[in-house]
Write a protein that holds these residues in place. Structure first.
Motif, PDB file in Angstrom:
ATOM      1  N   VAL A 251       2.288   0.684   6.045  1.00  0.00           N
ATOM      2  CA  VAL A 251       1.224   0.771   5.049  1.00  0.00           C
ATOM      3  C   VAL A 251       1.745   1.374   3.737  1.00  0.00           C
ATOM      4  O   VAL A 251       1.329   0.965   2.646  1.00  0.00           O
ATOM      5  CB  VAL A 251       0.007   1.563   5.603  1.00  0.00           C
ATOM      6  N   ALA A 252       2.703   2.307   3.832  1.00  0.00           N
ATOM      7  CA  ALA A 252       3.275   2.917   2.622  1.00  0.00           C
ATOM      8  C   ALA A 252       4.042   1.885   1.797  1.00  0.00           C
ATOM      9  O   ALA A 252       4.002   1.904   0.560  1.00  0.00           O
ATOM     10  CB  ALA A 252       4.198   4.072   3.003  1.00  0.00           C
ATOM     11  N   THR A 253       4.738   0.959   2.491  1.00  0.00           N
ATOM     12  CA  THR A 253       5.478  -0.110   1.796  1.00  0.00           C
ATOM     13  C   THR A 253       4.522  -0.951   0.963  1.00  0.00           C
ATOM     14  O   THR A 253       4.750  -1.193  -0.228  1.00  0.00           O
ATOM     15  CB  THR A 253       6.199  -1.015   2.823  1.00  0.00           C
ATOM     16  N   TYR A 254       3.462  -1.399   1.609  1.00  0.00           N
ATOM     17  CA  TYR A 254       2.501  -2.260   0.917  1.00  0.00           C
ATOM     18  C   TYR A 254       1.732  -1.505  -0.162  1.00  0.00           C
ATOM     19  O   TYR A 254       1.429  -2.061  -1.223  1.00  0.00           O
ATOM     20  CB  TYR A 254       1.552  -2.900   1.936  1.00  0.00           C
ATOM     21  N   ASN A 255       1.424  -0.252   0.100  1.00  0.00           N
ATOM     22  CA  ASN A 255       0.747   0.559  -0.923  1.00  0.00           C
ATOM     23  C   ASN A 255       1.601   0.687  -2.184  1.00  0.00           C
ATOM     24  O   ASN A 255       1.094   0.684  -3.300  1.00  0.00           O
ATOM     25  CB  ASN A 255       0.419   1.947  -0.375  1.00  0.00           C
ATOM     26  N   MET A 277      -1.173  -7.915   4.114  1.00  0.00           N
ATOM     27  CA  MET A 277      -1.184  -6.746   5.002  1.00  0.00           C
ATOM     28  C   MET A 277      -2.056  -7.014   6.221  1.00  0.00           C
ATOM     29  O   MET A 277      -1.648  -6.791   7.364  1.00  0.00           O
ATOM     30  CB  MET A 277      -1.782  -5.532   4.272  1.00  0.00           C
ATOM     31  N   LYS A 278      -3.249  -7.493   5.950  1.00  0.00           N
ATOM     32  CA  LYS A 278      -4.217  -7.715   7.019  1.00  0.00           C
ATOM     33  C   LYS A 278      -3.722  -8.779   7.997  1.00  0.00           C
ATOM     34  O   LYS A 278      -3.888  -8.649   9.215  1.00  0.00           O
ATOM     35  CB  LYS A 278      -5.568  -8.118   6.426  1.00  0.00           C
ATOM     36  N   SER A 286      -7.428   4.361   2.633  1.00  0.00           N
ATOM     37  CA  SER A 286      -8.217   4.651   1.428  1.00  0.00           C
ATOM     38  C   SER A 286      -7.354   4.625   0.172  1.00  0.00           C
ATOM     39  O   SER A 286      -7.836   4.312  -0.914  1.00  0.00           O
ATOM     40  CB  SER A 286      -8.912   6.019   1.562  1.00  0.00           C
ATOM     41  N   TYR A 287      -6.034   4.913   0.330  1.00  0.00           N
ATOM     42  CA  TYR A 287      -5.121   4.846  -0.832  1.00  0.00           C
ATOM     43  C   TYR A 287      -4.967   3.398  -1.288  1.00  0.00           C
ATOM     44  O   TYR A 287      -4.945   3.116  -2.492  1.00  0.00           O
ATOM     45  CB  TYR A 287      -3.755   5.436  -0.466  1.00  0.00           C
ATOM     46  N   THR A 288      -4.868   2.462  -0.324  1.00  0.00           N
ATOM     47  CA  THR A 288      -4.731   1.034  -0.652  1.00  0.00           C
ATOM     48  C   THR A 288      -5.920   0.579  -1.496  1.00  0.00           C
ATOM     49  O   THR A 288      -5.755   0.014  -2.585  1.00  0.00           O
ATOM     50  CB  THR A 288      -4.679   0.183   0.636  1.00  0.00           C
ATOM     51  N   TYR A 289      -7.108   0.818  -0.960  1.00  0.00           N
ATOM     52  CA  TYR A 289      -8.322   0.414  -1.681  1.00  0.00           C
ATOM     53  C   TYR A 289      -8.446   1.171  -3.003  1.00  0.00           C
ATOM     54  O   TYR A 289      -8.809   0.598  -4.029  1.00  0.00           O
ATOM     55  CB  TYR A 289      -9.553   0.673  -0.810  1.00  0.00           C
TER      56      TYR A 289
END
Length: 642
Positions: A251-255, A277-278, A286-289
């Motif tokens: 998730v950190a990579t994509y963020n 990602m999905k 919540s960081y992504t959004y």
């Protein structure tokens, strides 16, 4: 008893006491405690008699401490506890070096890194000299493990000493010792934070050369470096390299990628990555959004960001203060205070406490809207909740007073900042220089600029531009141009705003040719003129009735690909009307309307002023009814247009 009798009795009493004291044998001073022997010290430490050790710690010398460390080298936990009992000033560089090597043998790095930071802050010795001492201590203690070097570098990283950390990395390499990947990651993260992207790539290349295996965190940092450099396509390719190396993006990579695209205004690309990602089964957080919500708000697409916010809530994620703040900021930027406060109320309702940024955004918006009383009520509410003003809050307040021209109140707030030990920033001083300039107090503005630079605050582009604008507004063009030279001396690159300000100042005093030369100078520096640059020259030439040159600049503007704006047409119409060329001015009005540019009050005023048959012109041109009435009022002598 009478006063003189009391005095006699008092004197007699004192004398008797003195005589009595002389009769007693003198008492010897208390003898100092016997010095603690090495064996006693070690026995006390091993038996955890810390009260006894602490009581006599002030008698310990660096030599005794070093010997104790050496004798207890197989017991790092005991050495760590002993360190807690003694004053760090009783240790020299050698004893500290022994201590760090021993404490580095503990399973957790926490104690060793904390000790490294303490030694660094003591400034007993330079980083490179201490690094050499660590090697000697390893030899003395017969410790083969080299982890103490890593902890030293990690301590430097935590204290944000990037150059020193990199220097020690090179020394470690020269010793033939490989740092851990975690140590390299700490350095890479620090270089990224300081925007030392070139240094990050040098270190990454060294890691590859030394065959220090990267991990997921390493790849994520380097993807972030590429995003920061604006190399988004390469960042995506790096994700593929990561997968080839056997590491799954998380998730950190994509963020990181989403943040990279959002920061460049490429929101649609960010949304595609979210979908990817999905598909890969990685759930956004919540960081992504929040990143996409923030990106949409910065683009002015606040209503879309609200829909995205609702999607986040529907997915089961709990919004954070950062998420709410993004929406509040978005509505504040739109001037929609009602919705901004609505989200503030909603965050409170959901149990999310408003933060200092929440208050700062709302206070700023209220002041910009002229709602000073409400802003100060909000400051009071904030302080009642125990949230103190920071430099941003003060800068908002100072800027508000500066915009209204209240010099006294602005400087009172500066004094308050200093009393509260909040360091004024370049933003603070730029606002103060602006208000002094606005109040025609250029000497004070210049003195303030020089005072803060002497104190060590390096002026930035905004500060320089503010000072230049002050000189230009006050007609001091020679001084304004000297500031440009000072920028070159300090290696602060001017921008298009710098040159536009200088050009406007020169045109204001009728030096249009000199302003024209600045366009060539801009181009020579690689700065492209913008609408303001061309409009400034057109206005300068038109103001003095030199319409041939004004239209020449207009044509140059068109050739480059800039379309004329309302300001362009108004300047040209004003010049034509000044030269009594009303027919040409009317033709220009038709062209302007044909391009979809709506004339304003100034346009019609210039035209009406130059045309004899006012009623006929107004009837035929049929501008907006409000503007017709405005023109008629001007013609009827209801006051000059300002």
């Amino acid at each position: 008893m009478k006063l003189h009798q009391l005095r006699r009795q008092s004197n007699f009493s004192s004398l008797s006491s003195a005589v009595t004291n002389t009769c007693k044998p003198p008492q010897p001073p208390p003898s100092p405690p016997p010095p603690l022997t090495q064996n006693q010290l070690q026995t006390s430490i091993l038996n955890s008699q810390w009260h006894f050790v602490e009581h006599l710690a002030h008698t310990l010398t660096p030599a005794v401490i070093s010997t104790t460390f050496f004798n207890l080298r197989s017991k790092p936990t005991v050495v760590s506890k002993f360190l807690d009992q003694i004053n760090p000033t009783h240790l020299d560089a050698d004893s500290n070096s022994l201590a760090l090597v021993i404490v580095s043998l503990l399973p957790s790095p926490k104690s060793a890194v904390q000790l490294a930071k303490r030694i660094i802050n003591s400034r007993l010795v330079t980083s490179s000299d201490f690094f050499t001492k660590l090697g000697k201590s390893r030899e003395k203690l017969n410790v083969e493990i080299s982890i103490c070097y890593d902890y030293w570098i990690r301590g430097l990283c935590q204290l944000k000493k990037a150059e020193e950390a990199f220097k020690c990395f090179k020394m470690m390499k020269d010793l033939g010792v490989l740092p851990k990947v975690e140590t390299c990651n700490d350095m890479l993260s620090l270089f990224l934070r300081f925007n030392y992207t070139q240094m990050a790539w040098v270190l990454y290349a060294e890691m590859f050369k030394l065959k220090i295996s990267s991990n997921t965190h390493t790849f994520n940092i380097m993807i972030n470096v590429l995003c920061k450099e604006g190399k988004l396509k390469k960042a995506m390719e790096f994700v593929e390299c990561m997968e080839i190396a056997g590491f799954k993006p998380n998730v950190a990579t994509y963020n990181t990628l989403i943040n990279g695209y959002c920061s460049r205004g490429k929101i649609e690309n960010a949304r595609k990555i979210l979908c990817e990602m999905k598909v890969r089964g990685i759930y956004p957080d919540s960081y992504t959004y929040g990143t996409i919500i923030n990106g949409l708000c910065k683009e002015g697409r606040v209503d879309e960001s609200v829909r995205f916010f609702d999607k986040m809530v529907d997915s089961g994620l709990v919004p954070t203060a950062v998420n709410f703040n993004a929406l509040i900021d978005g509505y504040c930027n739109k001037g929609d205070l009602e919705k901004a406060f609505g989200y503030r109320d909603e965050m409170v309702k959901k149990g999310v406490a408003p933060t200092l940024p929440t208050y700062n955004m709302l206070i700023h918006c209220l002041l910009m809207e002229g709602k000073d009383d409400t802003a100060y009520q909000l400051i009071k509410e904030m302080e009642e909740k125990g949230i103190k003003k920071d430099d941003v809050t003060y800068n908002i307040l100072i800027n508000a007073y500066c915009q209204s021209g209240n010099v006294k109140k602005a400087f009172e707030l500066l004094d308050e900042m200093l009393v509260e030990e909040i360091q004024p920033t370049r933003v603070t001083y730029s606002s103060l220089i602006y208000v002094l300039s606005k109040s025609k107090r250029m000497k004070e503005a210049t003195d303030l600029f020089e005072k803060v630079t002497r104190k060590g605050l390096t002026p930035d582009l905004v500060m320089f531009n503010t000072l230049i604008n002050g000189h230009c507004v006050n007609g001091k063009m020679e001084k304004a141009l000297l500031v440009l030279s000072e920028m070159d001396r300090r290696k602060v690159n001017p921008d298009v705003v710098t040159y536009n300000t200088l050009m406007q100042g020169l045109c204001r005093v009728g030096k249009v040719e000199e302003a024209r030369k600045l366009v060539d100078e801009m181009k020579g520096r690689g700065i492209s003129p913008d609408h303001v640059s061309f409009n400034t020259l057109i206005s300068g030439y038109s103001k003095r009735g030199d319409m041939k040159d004004a239209f020449k600049v207009r044509d140059e503007m068109l050739d480059i690909g800039f379309n004329p704006t309302l300001l362009t047409y108004n300047a040209l119409i004003r010049g034509l009307c000044k030269n009594k060329e009303g027919a040409l001015a009317q033709e220009l009005l038709k062209e302007m309307v044909g391009r979809g540019i709506t004339p304003n009050d100034s346009t019609y005023f210039y035209l009406v002023d130059s045309i004899g048959d006012v009623e006929n012109f107004l009837e035929n041109s049929r501008p907006q009814q409000v503007k017709i009435q405005f023109c008629k009022n001007q013609v009827k002598g209801l006051g000059p247009y300002s």
